[in-house]
Write a protein that holds these residues in place. Sequence first.
Motif, mmCIF file in Angstrom:
data_model
loop_
_atom_site.group_PDB
_atom_site.id
_atom_site.type_symbol
_atom_site.label_atom_id
_atom_site.label_comp_id
_atom_site.label_asym_id
_atom_site.label_seq_id
_atom_site.Cartn_x
_atom_site.Cartn_y
_atom_site.Cartn_z
ATOM 1 N N PHE A 1 0.826 -1.208 0.000
ATOM 2 C CA PHE A 1 0.000 0.000 0.000
ATOM 3 C C PHE A 1 0.863 1.262 0.000
ATOM 4 N N ALA A 2 1.952 1.246 0.763
ATOM 5 C CA ALA A 2 2.828 2.415 0.844
ATOM 6 C C ALA A 2 3.414 2.754 -0.518
ATOM 7 N N GLU A 3 3.637 1.732 -1.339
ATOM 8 C CA GLU A 3 4.261 1.956 -2.640
ATOM 9 C C GLU A 3 3.264 2.397 -3.704
ATOM 10 N N LEU A 4 2.009 1.944 -3.599
ATOM 11 C CA LEU A 4 1.043 2.228 -4.657
ATOM 12 C C LEU A 4 -0.063 3.205 -4.263
ATOM 13 N N GLY A 5 -0.430 3.242 -2.996
ATOM 14 C CA GLY A 5 -1.458 4.170 -2.550
ATOM 15 C C GLY A 5 -2.863 3.829 -2.988
ATOM 16 N N GLU A 6 -3.050 2.621 -3.523
ATOM 17 C CA GLU A 6 -4.386 2.172 -3.929
ATOM 18 C C GLU A 6 -4.905 1.145 -2.920
#
Length: 257
Positions: A96-101
Amino acid sequence: MQQKSDPYRIEAVDRALQLLGLLRDRGRLSVTEAAQELGVAPSTAHRLLSTLGHRGWAVQGEKKLYEAGPELAAPAVSAGIPEIVRTLRPYLDSLFAELGETSHLMVLIGSDVRFVDGIESDRSLRVGLRVGTRMPAYTTSGGKAMLAELSPDALAALHPAGLRPWPGGHATNLGELTAELERVRSQRFGFNQEESEPGVAALGASLGTAAGEVRAALTVAVPTARFTGADAEKIASVLVESCARARAELWLAEAAR
């Protein structure tokens, strides 16, 4: 057994529990048999069985007979879910931290998946959390990724009556699903375009059975209204790499014990 005169008895709940007991003891149950056992109209019995099916406690198999569903047939899996969530939460956080989706952790229970953990995106247009939801594995990105790791015999054993019909499901039989899973294996992720839910596109990759004996997968979901080819390429790259790293780290941790 409590009597029907019990003032604390909730009739609909009591009937549902009776059905669970019948499914557990008999294995299969028709709507007519259920109605006779409960002393209700067939339409009432059908609604009760359908509700149990929606929650995974019953499934409709051959000749429209209802059978014990994954929730009833696999209590050991459900019991182990808290530990699975604890073990795999760091990898969900990292994804989640890398993509924000909106990202989810799901597990395979029979021919279904259950969303057991998730993090919701803070974007104005986003996919909401599905934690607690169950649906056929073949309609979800993570489910496809997990099914793709099974042998043909194991895949068929999960679907003795064929694929459970689902609104939006692209595959209609095992042959079509098998062909799609070949593509999933080659690309190392599953893709779902409005199969599990209208307006949602998702990609998922398997974590294998690193979390004990239960198969798990990580997924990333994006509203189709803003989902592009560039999004798909980025998510697929990050997702596949994240799950490969997670599998390796979990394997090393297990080997070191």
